[in-house]
Design a protein around this motif. Structure first.
Motif, PDB file in Angstrom:
ATOM      1  N   GLU A 103       0.897  -1.122   0.017  1.00 36.07           N
ATOM      2  CA  GLU A 103      -0.175   0.037   0.076  1.00 36.07           C
ATOM      3  C   GLU A 103       0.805   1.313  -0.034  1.00 36.07           C
ATOM      4  O   GLU A 103       1.859   1.295   0.997  1.00 36.07           O
ATOM      5  CB  GLU A 103      -0.955   0.242   1.135  1.00 36.07           C
ATOM      6  N   LYS A 104       0.703   1.929  -0.942  1.00 36.50           N
ATOM      7  CA  LYS A 104       1.582   3.249  -1.121  1.00 36.50           C
ATOM      8  C   LYS A 104       0.651   4.464  -1.037  1.00 36.50           C
ATOM      9  O   LYS A 104      -0.332   4.629  -1.713  1.00 36.50           O
ATOM     10  CB  LYS A 104       2.181   3.210  -2.377  1.00 36.50           C
ATOM     11  N   GLN A 105       1.097   5.460  -0.024  1.00 33.45           N
ATOM     12  CA  GLN A 105       0.159   6.707   0.051  1.00 33.45           C
ATOM     13  C   GLN A 105       1.142   7.771  -0.612  1.00 33.45           C
ATOM     14  O   GLN A 105       2.099   7.847  -0.235  1.00 33.45           O
ATOM     15  CB  GLN A 105      -0.227   6.912   1.641  1.00 33.45           C
ATOM     16  N   HIS A 106       0.495   8.673  -1.026  1.00 33.09           N
ATOM     17  CA  HIS A 106       1.188  10.136  -1.898  1.00 33.09           C
ATOM     18  C   HIS A 106       0.239  11.031  -1.940  1.00 33.09           C
ATOM     19  O   HIS A 106      -0.827  10.901  -2.642  1.00 33.09           O
ATOM     20  CB  HIS A 106       1.814   9.399  -3.091  1.00 33.09           C
ATOM     21  N   LYS A 107       0.420  12.327  -1.265  1.00 30.48           N
ATOM     22  CA  LYS A 107      -0.576  13.355  -1.084  1.00 30.48           C
ATOM     23  C   LYS A 107      -2.149  12.917  -1.228  1.00 30.48           C
ATOM     24  O   LYS A 107      -3.021  13.376  -2.330  1.00 30.48           O
ATOM     25  CB  LYS A 107      -0.398  14.024  -2.191  1.00 30.48           C
ATOM     26  N   GLY A 108      -2.520  12.145  -0.269  1.00 31.65           N
ATOM     27  CA  GLY A 108      -3.918  11.718  -0.274  1.00 31.65           C
ATOM     28  C   GLY A 108      -4.491  10.355  -1.179  1.00 31.65           C
ATOM     29  O   GLY A 108      -5.257   9.803  -1.148  1.00 31.65           O
ATOM     30  N   ALA A 109      -3.548  10.201  -2.335  1.00 34.00           N
ATOM     31  CA  ALA A 109      -3.729   9.066  -3.246  1.00 34.00           C
ATOM     32  C   ALA A 109      -3.466   7.927  -2.323  1.00 34.00           C
ATOM     33  O   ALA A 109      -2.158   7.988  -1.786  1.00 34.00           O
ATOM     34  CB  ALA A 109      -3.013   8.965  -4.408  1.00 34.00           C
ATOM     35  N   CYS A 157      -2.560   3.683  -3.379  1.00 37.09           N
ATOM     36  CA  CYS A 157      -2.335   2.994  -4.173  1.00 37.09           C
ATOM     37  C   CYS A 157      -2.096   1.645  -3.902  1.00 37.09           C
ATOM     38  O   CYS A 157      -1.217   1.371  -3.075  1.00 37.09           O
ATOM     39  CB  CYS A 157      -1.511   3.492  -5.501  1.00 37.09           C
ATOM     40  N   TYR A 158      -2.705   0.625  -4.234  1.00 37.70           N
ATOM     41  CA  TYR A 158      -2.267  -0.846  -3.979  1.00 37.70           C
ATOM     42  C   TYR A 158      -1.502  -1.336  -5.227  1.00 37.70           C
ATOM     43  O   TYR A 158      -1.919  -1.502  -6.253  1.00 37.70           O
ATOM     44  CB  TYR A 158      -3.550  -1.953  -4.036  1.00 37.70           C
ATOM     45  N   ARG A 159       0.075  -1.589  -4.731  1.00 37.92           N
ATOM     46  CA  ARG A 159       0.765  -1.858  -5.722  1.00 37.92           C
ATOM     47  C   ARG A 159       1.181  -3.387  -5.805  1.00 37.92           C
ATOM     48  O   ARG A 159       1.240  -3.957  -4.693  1.00 37.92           O
ATOM     49  CB  ARG A 159       1.964  -1.254  -5.229  1.00 37.92           C
ATOM     50  N   PHE A 160       1.380  -4.103  -6.977  1.00 43.07           N
ATOM     51  CA  PHE A 160       1.694  -5.236  -7.160  1.00 43.07           C
ATOM     52  C   PHE A 160       2.956  -5.419  -7.914  1.00 43.07           C
ATOM     53  O   PHE A 160       2.962  -5.032  -9.009  1.00 43.07           O
ATOM     54  CB  PHE A 160       0.551  -6.080  -8.067  1.00 43.07           C
ATOM     55  N   PHE A 161       4.076  -5.829  -7.398  1.00 39.58           N
ATOM     56  CA  PHE A 161       5.318  -6.131  -8.161  1.00 39.58           C
ATOM     57  C   PHE A 161       5.597  -7.701  -8.150  1.00 39.58           C
ATOM     58  O   PHE A 161       5.301  -8.470  -7.240  1.00 39.58           O
ATOM     59  CB  PHE A 161       6.188  -5.517  -7.170  1.00 39.58           C
TER      60      PHE A 161
END
Ligand code: SAM
Length: 461
Positions: free
Chosen positions: A260-266, A268-272
């Motif tokens: 889970e990445k948070q950035h300025k309110g966003a 994002c669920y990230r799949f690597f």
């Protein structure tokens, strides 16, 4: 392409994960996964499951899906596992009937998944802007067999007439495709930094174009299959700044490997690929806080595109399917059905959009004769008692999907026969005595030569 992707990923990921590890993972083999259609394969398959998707399974290696009749009959969909995470987002929302738009739908992975998650009484619009690709969505949804799907071929702006209508809009956006680098080496060749910029601008435009049609309190699900933050966190955070919306969180299990990445309110669920058993994927859940409620126009715009069959004439078709439906004709004599609850919506769609198909194809009506349309065989609501049935073997099932004229021994009668393979409905043939005519659509037919000894089926596992 002579470009240092390891350095690029290290910079473009802003420390979310290791660029070197990500780069190394792109040299490893891609897992193969499928999502089964519980209406056609009711039992669990003896395969390892995708952790975040009930009907998702991994296969030990990639088989030739074309050689399996169950694949052609919509019994499962070959889908990359990370994308199946959509289930975690939609399932908690699908406790009531929903109106859902899948805006960038081709080839139909998310659409077939969405319609399986949605309750009775829901409606799905699967839109694809490229016409040839919209035809593929149509084939996949007809084969998946659920009613209440409309396939359209429109630009995102064209949905402006449905202000505040959709409970969920899925924007699985066209992107620079970095997540496809290991599955499709050509994706790497076609990649450029200029294209990342272009994709990011296009993604922002698509989100703004469709925002109006999300209901107040409704959800916009934004996803890409690319790694860089310009097309993910930055698109979402800028969008939040320009609209009255917030990102929602969903619970994760540690062993899934999702970041889970948070950035300025966003959020994002990230799949690597070095952390999950799947390809690169990123998804955000954006909730609309305010806006106009949908108000149906009082006056119905008459649609010249379709004719609703009268209640009296409808009786000719009423035993074909079990759903309560409105029956309509588009081309002369070609009869379709759609959910009765959405009669007005159906007419509105035909008035405002380029509809490729809506609902279930039933029959071709010629004089007093009714010829079943091949798509009817795939529908879950098809009333299977109305025609004599015949179970075929694996080679015959594949020859049906090759559109060959069949000579089948021991057919129960002359006339229309409903064919099944391992109890999965595959289609109809017309037995004329010495052979059985095969109406399977040429556009859907298997084109490649088949080696009979390579045939297989998932239902035989
Ligand atoms: N959701 C699909 C699935 O799960 O099978 C995959 C969608 S793919 C990532 C993105 C789709 O967006 C493509 O089919 C592409 O044709 C379509 N597309 C391209 N440009 C678009 C635009 N300007 N607006 C909307 N869709 C677009």
């Amino acid at each position: 392409m002579n470009f240092n992707f390891q350095t690029y990923f290290t910079e473009a990921l802003h420390g979310i994960t290791s660029g070197a590890e990500l780069y190394a993972s792109l040299e490893t083999a891609s897992p193969t996964s499928i999502r089964s259609n519980s209406n056609k394969i009711p039992k669990a398959l003896p395969l390892p499951q995708v952790a975040w998707c009930e009907q998702g399974y991994y296969l030990p290696q990639r088989p030739k899906f074309t050689l399996d009749p169950a694949f052609h009959a919509g019994a499962y969909y070959v889908q990359e596992a990370s994308s199946m995470f959509l289930e975690q987002i939609v399932k908690p929302l699908a406790t009531r009937p929903l109106k859902v738009l899948d805006l960038c739908a081709a080839p139909g992975g998310k659409s077939t998944h969405l319609i399986s998650l949605m309750q009775r009484g829901s409606v799905l619009v699967a839109n694809e802007v490229i016409q040839s690709r919209a035809q593929i969505v149509s084939e996949n949804l007809i084969k998946w067999g659920k009613s209440n799907c409309v396939v359209t071929n429109n630009d995102p702006k064209d949905f402006g007439f449905l202000e505040g209508f959709f409970d969920i809009v899925v924007v699985d956006a066209p992107c620079s495709g970095e997540g496809m680098f290991r599955k499709d080496p050509q994706a790497k060749e076609e990649w450029s930094e200029a294209n990342v910029e272009l994709c990011s601008r296009r993604q922002t435009r698509i989100l703004h174009d469709i925002w109006n049609s999300v209901a107040p309190g409704g959800t916009l699900i934004y996803s890409t299959c690319t790694f860089n933050t310009k097309e993910n966190e930055e698109v979402v955070s800028q969008f939040l700044q320009q609209t009255d919306a917030v990102c929602k969180h969903i619970p994760l299990q540690l062993e899934w490997g999702v970041v889970e990445k948070q950035h300025k309110g966003a959020v994002c669920y990230r799949f690597f690929p070095h952390k999950v058993k799947g390809e690169g994927f990123c998804v955000s859940i954006i909730q609309k806080l305010s806006g106009e409620e949908f108000e149906a126009p009082r006056k119905q715009t008459p649609s010249k595109a379709i004719t609703i069959v009268s209640e009296k004439n409808k009786l000719h078709y009423s035993n074909l399917i079990s759903d309560e439906s409105v029956v309509y004709e588009r081309q002369p004599g070609i009869i379709w059905s759609f959910s009765k609850n959405y009669r007005k919506f159906l007419l509105d769609m035909f008035s405002h959009c380029k509809v490729i198909h809506a609902g279930i194809p039933l029959v071709e009506s010629i004089g007093h004769k009714l010829n079943p349309l091949p798509g009817l065989a795939f529908a879950s609501s098809f009333n299977q008692n109305i025609l004599p049935q015949h179970e075929v073997d694996l080679p015959t099932a594949i020859r049906y999907f090759k559109k060959e004229a069949l000579s089948i021994e021991n057919l129960p009668s002359k006339g229309w026969i409903h064919l099944k393979y391992k109890n999965i409905s595959i289609g109809f043939v017309k037995n004329i005595g010495n052979r059985a005519n095969n109406p399977y659509p040429a556009a859907w037919a298997i084109k490649m030569n088949i080696q009979p000894d390579l045939l297989w089926s998932i239902v035989d596992l």
